[in-house]
Scaffold this motif. Structure first.
Motif, short mmCIF file in Angstrom:
data_model
loop_
_atom_site.label_atom_id
_atom_site.label_comp_id
_atom_site.label_asym_id
_atom_site.label_seq_id
_atom_site.Cartn_x
_atom_site.Cartn_y
_atom_site.Cartn_z
N THR A 280 0.96 -1.20 0.03
CA THR A 280 0.00 0.08 -0.04
C THR A 280 0.83 1.17 0.00
OG1 THR A 280 -1.59 -1.26 1.06
CG2 THR A 280 -1.72 1.30 1.35
N ILE A 281 0.48 2.14 -0.94
CA ILE A 281 1.34 3.46 -1.03
C ILE A 281 0.45 4.33 -0.68
CG2 ILE A 281 2.78 4.80 -2.55
CD1 ILE A 281 3.50 2.19 -4.13
N PRO A 288 -1.09 18.49 -6.68
CA PRO A 288 -2.12 17.43 -6.88
C PRO A 288 -1.47 16.64 -8.23
CG PRO A 288 -3.05 19.52 -7.54
CD PRO A 288 -1.69 19.55 -6.66
N ASN A 289 -0.72 17.18 -9.07
CA ASN A 289 0.08 16.46 -10.27
C ASN A 289 1.20 15.83 -10.04
OD1 ASN A 289 -2.05 17.63 -12.25
ND2 ASN A 289 -1.09 19.49 -12.03
N PHE A 293 1.36 10.37 -7.06
CA PHE A 293 -0.20 9.88 -6.89
C PHE A 293 -0.39 9.09 -8.06
CE2 PHE A 293 -0.55 14.23 -4.73
CZ PHE A 293 -1.03 13.90 -3.57
N ASP A 294 0.20 8.81 -9.10
CA ASP A 294 -0.07 7.91 -10.05
C ASP A 294 0.04 6.31 -9.61
OD1 ASP A 294 -0.62 9.73 -12.14
OD2 ASP A 294 1.15 9.37 -13.14
N ILE A 295 0.93 6.34 -8.86
CA ILE A 295 1.07 4.73 -7.98
C ILE A 295 0.64 4.81 -6.64
CG2 ILE A 295 3.10 4.39 -9.36
CD1 ILE A 295 4.90 4.89 -6.91
N ALA A 296 -0.02 5.60 -6.26
CA ALA A 296 -0.45 5.84 -4.67
C ALA A 296 -1.74 5.07 -4.61
CB ALA A 296 -0.60 7.14 -4.15
N ASP A 297 -2.04 4.34 -3.65
CA ASP A 297 -3.43 3.91 -3.27
C ASP A 297 -4.36 4.88 -2.60
OD1 ASP A 297 -2.93 1.25 -4.17
OD2 ASP A 297 -1.21 1.30 -2.77
N TYR A 298 -3.66 5.83 -1.73
CA TYR A 298 -4.51 6.78 -0.98
C TYR A 298 -3.54 8.09 -1.14
CZ TYR A 298 -7.04 2.73 1.32
OH TYR A 298 -7.52 1.63 1.08
N GLY A 299 -4.21 9.01 -0.87
CA GLY A 299 -3.50 10.61 -1.06
C GLY A 299 -4.24 11.44 -0.25
N GLU B 235 -2.72 7.10 -14.43
CA GLU B 235 -3.19 5.71 -14.36
C GLU B 235 -3.90 5.64 -12.67
OE1 GLU B 235 0.55 3.95 -15.07
OE2 GLU B 235 0.26 5.15 -17.03
N SER B 236 -3.78 6.94 -12.14
CA SER B 236 -4.06 6.96 -10.65
C SER B 236 -5.37 6.21 -10.34
CB SER B 236 -3.90 8.02 -9.97
OG SER B 236 -4.51 8.18 -8.73
N ASP B 237 -5.52 5.41 -9.45
CA ASP B 237 -6.78 5.08 -8.80
C ASP B 237 -6.59 5.15 -7.36
OD1 ASP B 237 -5.08 2.71 -8.34
OD2 ASP B 237 -6.23 1.20 -9.57
N ALA B 238 -5.91 6.16 -6.79
CA ALA B 238 -5.78 6.51 -5.58
C ALA B 238 -7.29 7.15 -5.08
CB ALA B 238 -4.64 7.47 -5.37
#
Ligand SMILES: Cc1cc2nc3c(=O)[nH]c(=O)nc-3n(C[C@H](O)[C@H](O)[C@H](O)COP(=O)(O)OP(=O)(O)OC[C@H]3O[C@@H](n4cnc5c(N)ncnc54)[C@H](O)[C@@H]3O)c2cc1C
Lengths: 316, 263
Positions: A280-281, A288-289, A293-299, B235-238
């Motif tokens: 989990t990342i 925001p850009n 965030f592209d590889i995160a699960d939560y932000g 590709e974010s599904d965050a």
């Protein structure tokens, strides 16, 4: 002139992952050009390497036996000679540290236009590569002209080639002229010491968003309150604020914790290489850009100086 | 002994920005000295302070605007600067490795340095190739991604560490003349002192056109053409937590407890 030549990479007796990814990228281009995929492997135990590189889609493996470890003088001459022999449409090399030590010299010597760090390659009568700019904030497409082209590919962008192929494996005699002038004398492991962050379950990792060394105790408080392990991106180590054994990334440690909490880290490719395997990342970043965030699960899109004190309170 | 350091002014993009054609809108860009070059300048200045080097010259391919950045390098201790620019370069949207190699080669021929230091890459277009390409063109030895440098003046040899992947460094001896591409962390770049900034004002920045360095338009014809620039499809599904700092921190704490990594 429709073939493709891909140059494998190895270190201390092992082929590196990017070698198998080069086969996939090379095959993809060769399918488009309608040519054969040639693979070159230079120095070391080339016979064993060649057997491993003989995967689906590979037509020829050329082995150049001179030398043991990477030496740019040997690589430049070997690739130059093979290029003259095969006359490929596209030459594909890895965008690794050693790739950067010979690919530009090869391209210059052969007068080939060079596109480095490709994350995508198309061939449709001409070569077009996809590259990133500004720390992965934008992507560009670049047409590479000229009669023949050279490309280096980013690691972990193409899947590894699999299976067993029926490539013709043959030694290639280059007659290396030992130009000398650069001599490798050894290797050194760095980043040892008392902590091993690659063993941790929960990592709190801090980046340049922390701004000043004086602000680090804020993160250390969070680490203590939540019983985490402290790590960082490269600039924090470059500045001497944390020791090298805390650095996550391409030139630091590869970590695979259950949770990786990235605070004030943009998510540069060399950083991501070290932490994308976390279960989990979570990212905290004002931008925001930010690519993280592209590889995160939560932000949390927010200021770490506001969010972290609140988070500490949650665990106190 | 003379050291030539390549100094590039790079653009950084604001958090929110817009793309206009194949460029990021000018108003979203902020210019600065390339991070890697900052370390290269510091390394050169330290070599001068330690003795063997008499002169540190910087070279920049860039428009007039970049003089501000060049002054920064001069304020940190470089002795003088060369800036190459031309209207013909203004129109190019992408200076490829070959073009930069040709321009820098012309300056090397004039300056005749013993050592050239470049950054590993530039932070904007990150080709990471100019230093090694230049070395091959001018017949110098080279080393890429150098994160330790110990120069033995009597032997004319640079003992370097090349930073490979995975915490491994390669130890290499490189005979001068050479080009080394410098990695961050090799030293601690200084801040320019007030005195340095004052002195920099009177240091020379020689501006050269293509003609001045003996090149014609053919030398800057690029085989690379940028045809598109876009924001990568996320590709974010965050799951992004909404709310103020307190609310988002509370949600994050819940996730950490759920995963069983914190209490
Ligand atoms: C050969 C090579 C090897 C490399 N190896 C590594 C490596 O092993 N590991 C590594 O990490 N890097 C490595 N790098 C460097 C890498 O390219 C990046 O420069 C680096 O990862 C950037 O670190 P960062 O994300 O901390 O900093 P930045 O990219 O500067 O990002 C800082 C982030 O903080 C955010 N921020 C700022 N203020 C706040 C605030 N108040 N609250 C919240 N967020 C905030 C910003 O929006 C930004 O996204 C390597 C580079 C090269 C060329």
């Amino acid at each position: 002139m429709s073939d493709v030549l891909a140059v494998a990479e190895h270190r201390r007796g092992e082929l590196r992952d990017v070698s198998y990814e080069l086969l996939t990228a090379g095959r993809q281009v060769a399918d488009a050009t309608g040519g054969d995929l040639h693979v070159a492997v230079v120095s070391g135990d080339t016979e064993a390497f060649a057997d491993n590189l003989n995967r689906e889609g590979v037509d020829y493996v050329h082995t150049v036996g001179d030398g043991e470890e990477f030496d740019h003088d040997v690589y430049v001459q070997a690739v130059e000679a093979l290029h003259a022999e095969i006359d490929p449409q596209v030459l594909v090399m890895p965008n690794s540290v050693n790739g950067l030590d010979y690919a530009p010299a090869v391209a210059n010597r052969l007068d080939l236009p060079l596109a480095t760090d490709a994350v995508g390659i198309e061939y449709d009568g001409g070569l077009t590569v996809t590259r990133e700019m500004y720390g992965s904030k934008v992507e560009t497409t670049v047409e590479v002209g000229g009669d023949q082209q050279a490309v280096t590919i980013r690691g972990a962008e193409w899947p590894a080639a699999e299976g067993v192929g029926d490539a013709e494996i043959a030694p290639f005699d280059v007659g290396i002229d030992d130009e000398g002038g650069a001599t490798v004398t050894g290797f050194e492991e760095v980043g040892g010491g008392d902590v091993d962050i690659s063993e941790a379950d929960f990592i709190v990792s801090i980046g340049r968003g922390i701004e000043e060394e004086e602000n680090l105790p804020l993160i250390e408080d969070l680490v203590e309150a939540s019983d985490a392990t402290l790590a960082s991106s490269r600039p924090i180590v470059d500045n001497g604020w944390l020791p090298k054994n805390r650095q996550v990334g391409q030139s630091g440690k590869v970590v695979t914790p259950e949770v990786y909490l990235a605070i004030g880290i943009s998510g540069a490719v060399q950083h991501v290489a070290g932490m994308k395997g976390a279960d989990t990342i979570v990212a905290v970043n004002t931008d925001p850009n930010a690519p993280i965030f592209d590889i995160a699960d939560y932000g949390i899109v927010g200021d770490l100086f506001e969010v972290v004190p609140e988070l500490i309170e949650e665990f106190e | 002994m003379k050291v030539l350091v390549t100094v590039k002014e790079v653009a950084e993009v604001a958090d929110d920005f817009e793309i206009e054609g194949t460029e990021v809108g000018e108003r979203y860009l902020e210019y600065d000295l390339n991070e890697w070059d900052d370390y290269a300048v510091e390394e050169a200045v330290q070599l001068k302070e330690e003795g063997p080097v008499e002169e540190v010259v910087t070279v920049t391919i860039g428009p007039e605007r970049s003089e501000e950045t060049i002054r920064m390098a001069l304020a940190k201790g470089a002795d003088r600067a060369v800036r190459v620019w031309d209207d013909a370069l203004e129109d190019a949207d992408l200076l490829d490795v070959e073009t930069k190699t040709n321009l820098l080669e012309a300056v090397v021929e004039e300056e005749d340095p013993d050592l050239v230091l470049t950054g590993v890459q530039s932070g904007d277009d990150n080709f990471g190739a100019t230093g090694v390409s230049l070395a091959d063109e001018i017949g110098f030895q080279w080393g890429a991604v150098v994160n330790a440098l110990d120069y033995d003046h009597d032997a004319g040899v640079a003992h370097v560490h090349r930073e490979l992947e995975g915490g491994v460094e390669e130890l290499t001896d490189i005979e001068l003349p050479a080009v080394l591409t410098i990695q961050t962390g090799i030293n601690e770049p200084r801040y320019a002192s007030l005195r340095g900034i004052r002195q920099a004002q009177s240091k020379e920045i020689a501006t050269k056109s293509l003609d001045d360095v003996g090149l014609d338009a053919g030398a800057i014809e690029s085989d690379l053409t940028m045809t598109a620039m876009y924001e990568p499809e996320s590709e974010s599904d965050a799951e992004i937590f909404e709310g103020d700092a307190g609310e988002t921190a509370e949600r994050l704490a819940e996730v950490l407890r759920e995963k069983g990594v914190a209490e």
